[in-house]
Design a protein around this motif. Sequence first.
Motif, PDB file in Angstrom:
ATOM      1  N   UNK A  29     -15.831   6.541   2.856  1.00 63.11           N
ATOM      2  CA  UNK A  29     -15.480   5.989   3.538  1.00 63.11           C
ATOM      3  C   UNK A  29     -14.238   4.941   3.153  1.00 63.11           C
ATOM      4  N   UNK A  30     -14.543   3.667   3.559  1.00 59.93           N
ATOM      5  CA  UNK A  30     -14.208   2.580   4.355  1.00 59.93           C
ATOM      6  C   UNK A  30     -13.998   1.601   2.236  1.00 59.93           C
ATOM      7  N   UNK A  31     -14.821   2.230   1.755  1.00 58.79           N
ATOM      8  CA  UNK A  31     -15.018   1.569   0.041  1.00 58.79           C
ATOM      9  C   UNK A  31     -13.389   2.185  -0.620  1.00 58.79           C
ATOM     10  N   UNK A  32     -13.738   3.771  -0.656  1.00 62.30           N
ATOM     11  CA  UNK A  32     -12.976   4.438  -0.868  1.00 62.30           C
ATOM     12  C   UNK A  32     -10.918   3.387  -1.091  1.00 62.30           C
ATOM     13  N   UNK A  33     -10.334   3.039  -0.111  1.00 59.00           N
ATOM     14  CA  UNK A  33      -9.427   2.371  -0.531  1.00 59.00           C
ATOM     15  C   UNK A  33      -9.370   1.839  -1.897  1.00 59.00           C
ATOM     16  N   UNK A  35     -11.688   0.908  -3.803  1.00 62.95           N
ATOM     17  CA  UNK A  35     -12.828   2.075  -5.069  1.00 62.95           C
ATOM     18  C   UNK A  35     -11.555   2.706  -5.827  1.00 62.95           C
ATOM     19  N   UNK A  36     -10.797   3.475  -5.408  1.00 61.69           N
ATOM     20  CA  UNK A  36      -9.183   3.997  -6.216  1.00 61.69           C
ATOM     21  C   UNK A  36      -8.348   2.819  -6.424  1.00 61.69           C
ATOM     22  N   UNK A  37      -7.499   2.065  -5.767  1.00 61.50           N
ATOM     23  CA  UNK A  37      -7.569   0.352  -6.308  1.00 61.50           C
ATOM     24  C   UNK A  37      -8.292  -0.006  -7.235  1.00 61.50           C
ATOM     25  N   UNK A  38      -9.513  -0.145  -7.194  1.00 63.37           N
ATOM     26  CA  UNK A  38      -9.675  -0.552  -8.708  1.00 63.37           C
ATOM     27  C   UNK A  38      -9.799  -0.154  -9.523  1.00 63.37           C
ATOM     28  N   UNK A  39     -10.422   1.571  -9.357  1.00 61.19           N
ATOM     29  CA  UNK A  39      -9.854   2.300 -10.606  1.00 61.19           C
ATOM     30  C   UNK A  39      -8.761   2.120 -11.372  1.00 61.19           C
ATOM     31  N   UNK A  40      -7.774   2.320 -10.833  1.00 62.55           N
ATOM     32  CA  UNK A  40      -6.044   2.534 -11.190  1.00 62.55           C
ATOM     33  C   UNK A  40      -5.999   1.469 -11.951  1.00 62.55           C
ATOM     34  N   UNK A  41      -6.116  -0.172 -10.740  1.00 67.34           N
ATOM     35  CA  UNK A  41      -5.067  -1.335 -11.808  1.00 67.34           C
ATOM     36  C   UNK A  41      -6.202  -1.480 -12.777  1.00 67.34           C
ATOM     37  N   UNK A  42      -7.367  -1.766 -12.385  1.00 66.24           N
ATOM     38  CA  UNK A  42      -8.416  -1.786 -13.348  1.00 66.24           C
ATOM     39  C   UNK A  42      -9.715  -1.249 -14.813  1.00 66.24           C
TER      40      UNK A  42
END
Length: 310
Positions: A29-33, A35-42
């Motif tokens: 849960x703490x890593x989700x933001x 992880x999501x941001x990394x996936x979308x931008x990278x």
Amino acid sequence: MSTAPAAANAANIRAIRARRFRNTVYGWIFAAPFTLFFAVTFVVPIIVSIYQAFFTTKSVGGGLYGDGERVTSFSGLDNFEAVVTNGDFWVGMGRVLLFAAFQIPVMIISALVLALVLDSYLIRRVTVFRLGYFLPYAIPGVVAAMVWLYIYSPHLGPLTDLTGINFFGKNIILASMANMTTWTFTGYNMLVFLAALQAIPTDLYEAARLDGASGFQIATRIKIPMLSGAALLTVLLSIIGTIQLFNEPTIMASSQAWMGKNYTPMMMAYNTMMTSPGDPHMASAISIVMALIAGGLAAVYAFVQTRVDK
């Protein structure tokens, strides 16, 4: 009598598993933001870029002016072949490799010396100097390049009158850009070395002093040999960053038309995409070839460094 301890053990095991499961859930849960941001931008842009590199968009119909319908079709490795057979690409790659050959050693050695000085007893107000060395990195790259463009200008800046050097000359402009990059990133790399130095156990220094070692001997025989990991990290990041050299040559080219739009591979990729009509497929192919070259150089250096350390 034997069933009670077994039941207790089973309950303890279930409780431990439940606690581990909750911790795992909370961690995700703490890593989700991130992880999501990394996936979308990278991750997603990389996948899209790889996909685009295998296609070509052409105008079909439209008569003499070619303003017909634009059709995208699979082209296989044609875009990559066009990149690796483009002389401008390899000339630009040669420039950044020459840039890296003298800029990276100067920057890494300067960062190492600054870190060793701050880690010694020569400096009392370490925080002030550490912040001062790091501040150039906090300035946006484009802004820093514009400031140096002003300083280099023979009509506005003071350096030309003081040194008599034309910082925009064809034989010196790479060194001018190297100075800009070194000024920006030396403080950042210094912090990497300083963090590694502060992780070294102080017992080693005390034992060396008891054996009569001087401060210089401690630095050269204990500190520097234990910084191989930090040196590997900084050089790898520098290699990758140099292959992507963009801000400095782009700002320089704004006042030096002779540099053209393909002075570095990154400029070539950018202008291929942004110049009308833009070609995202060829730009993606250029970017992927650049990434492969950067990855290859980084892998070679990492292999050599690990072999030397052994």
